[in-house]
Scaffold this motif. Sequence first.
Motif, PDB file in Angstrom:
ATOM      1  N   VAL A   1      12.452   9.997   4.129  1.00  0.00           N
ATOM      2  CA  VAL A   1      11.248   9.881   4.967  1.00  0.00           C
ATOM      3  C   VAL A   1      10.974   8.396   5.254  1.00  0.00           C
ATOM      4  O   VAL A   1      10.913   7.575   4.341  1.00  0.00           O
ATOM      5  N   HIS A   2      10.852   8.086   6.535  1.00  0.00           N
ATOM      6  CA  HIS A   2      10.653   6.722   7.051  1.00  0.00           C
ATOM      7  C   HIS A   2       9.164   6.528   7.316  1.00  0.00           C
ATOM      8  O   HIS A   2       8.585   7.251   8.135  1.00  0.00           O
ATOM      9  N   LEU A   3       8.552   5.569   6.607  1.00  0.00           N
ATOM     10  CA  LEU A   3       7.119   5.311   6.754  1.00  0.00           C
ATOM     11  C   LEU A   3       6.886   3.834   7.064  1.00  0.00           C
ATOM     12  O   LEU A   3       7.790   3.011   6.939  1.00  0.00           O
ATOM     13  N   GLY A   4       5.628   3.504   7.390  1.00  0.00           N
ATOM     14  CA  GLY A   4       5.287   2.133   7.772  1.00  0.00           C
ATOM     15  C   GLY A   4       5.372   2.053   9.279  1.00  0.00           C
ATOM     16  O   GLY A   4       4.777   2.874   9.992  1.00  0.00           O
TER      17      GLY A   4
ATOM     18  N   GLU B   1       9.406   0.434   6.601  1.00  0.00           N
ATOM     19  CA  GLU B   1       9.683  -0.594   7.615  1.00  0.00           C
ATOM     20  C   GLU B   1       8.430  -1.413   7.890  1.00  0.00           C
ATOM     21  O   GLU B   1       7.359  -0.858   8.156  1.00  0.00           O
ATOM     22  N   CYS B   2       8.572  -2.729   7.822  1.00  0.00           N
ATOM     23  CA  CYS B   2       7.507  -3.670   8.188  1.00  0.00           C
ATOM     24  C   CYS B   2       6.173  -3.353   7.530  1.00  0.00           C
ATOM     25  O   CYS B   2       5.190  -2.991   8.205  1.00  0.00           O
ATOM     26  N   VAL B   3       6.173  -3.464   6.215  1.00  0.00           N
ATOM     27  CA  VAL B   3       4.929  -3.340   5.445  1.00  0.00           C
ATOM     28  C   VAL B   3       4.855  -4.553   4.521  1.00  0.00           C
ATOM     29  O   VAL B   3       5.886  -5.159   4.207  1.00  0.00           O
ATOM     30  N   PRO B   4       3.649  -4.923   4.064  1.00  0.00           N
ATOM     31  CA  PRO B   4       3.541  -6.065   3.155  1.00  0.00           C
ATOM     32  C   PRO B   4       4.422  -5.864   1.913  1.00  0.00           C
ATOM     33  O   PRO B   4       4.535  -4.746   1.388  1.00  0.00           O
ATOM     34  N   ALA B   5       5.008  -6.966   1.455  1.00  0.00           N
ATOM     35  CA  ALA B   5       5.943  -6.893   0.324  1.00  0.00           C
ATOM     36  C   ALA B   5       5.272  -6.311  -0.922  1.00  0.00           C
ATOM     37  O   ALA B   5       5.894  -5.563  -1.688  1.00  0.00           O
ATOM     38  N   SER B   6       3.986  -6.635  -1.124  1.00  0.00           N
ATOM     39  CA  SER B   6       3.296  -6.140  -2.327  1.00  0.00           C
ATOM     40  C   SER B   6       3.156  -4.611  -2.291  1.00  0.00           C
ATOM     41  O   SER B   6       3.286  -3.934  -3.314  1.00  0.00           O
ATOM     42  N   LEU B   7       2.927  -4.061  -1.090  1.00  0.00           N
ATOM     43  CA  LEU B   7       2.807  -2.602  -0.953  1.00  0.00           C
ATOM     44  C   LEU B   7       4.172  -1.938  -1.193  1.00  0.00           C
ATOM     45  O   LEU B   7       4.271  -0.921  -1.887  1.00  0.00           O
ATOM     46  N   ALA B   8       5.221  -2.527  -0.641  1.00  0.00           N
ATOM     47  CA  ALA B   8       6.570  -1.964  -0.838  1.00  0.00           C
ATOM     48  C   ALA B   8       6.951  -1.989  -2.317  1.00  0.00           C
ATOM     49  O   ALA B   8       7.562  -1.045  -2.835  1.00  0.00           O
TER      50      ALA B   8
END
Length: 270
Positions: free
Chosen positions: A133-136, A179-186
Amino acid sequence: MITLSTLKKYKKEGRKFSCLTCYDAMFAKMMQNAQVDTILVGDSLGMVVQGNDSTLPVTVEDIVYHTGNVSRSNKHALILADLPFMSYVTVEDAIANTRKVMQAGAQVIKLEGGAELSEMVTTLTKAGAPICVHLGLTPQSVNVFGGYKVQGKSDDAAAKLMSDVHAVVAAGASLILLECVPASLAKAVTEAVDVPVIGIGAGADTDGQVLVMHDMLGVTHGRTARFVHDFLTDERNQKSEYAGSVEGAFALFHNSVIEGSYPQAEHQFN
Ligand code: KIV
């Protein structure tokens, strides 16, 4: 040969894994020689192969064609493929189109969305199709977002993304792609779930890293995204045993991901 079990084992061991998009046989063979762990037959082909402005014009037949090209010539990587725009609005459509793409050689099917995919994820997984599942930033929804923008920046958006991830993992998702989310969230997502998490523009802490092949070879028009690095002209490739070749760029990407030298802080969103 890399399987989902290999990626789960890598996650437990803390061994990162590489993923590149690929759409044809020759590049797929070079990726095999470079030991790239996973390949994504992405609907990005709509832009980099077909010359469209978005991924929306891509059809199931396009994905079937390119998946066949790739799977015939790479026997090493785990092969993921996208279901394209509007090809999985109903569970019935998802089943019929997953069948076509897996019969062409895909081993994992990627869907863009969140918790609303839960029933579909369970049905497809039970029927034998592992789901990523692809999110962000989900490019099939570019018209909903109003552009290609970093997602999950506010506390509410981050909490919603985390809750979507938990829902699809509970439903049986085998992989997550951010894809393209803040590093802390990832990082928080990667630590919160047992399934491997692949990132693009999501910082260094996801289990795997993916780039669009054309981008990491520097084959682009105009501005590139901040997370892109050109591995072809990179001095380490020029000076390596590969003498600056395309295969060398793939090997350098793979090794950089594994040893943790890509991505750097300059490639991430905060
Ligand atoms: O289609 C694609 O290439 C993708 C990547 C950008 C992750 O979905």
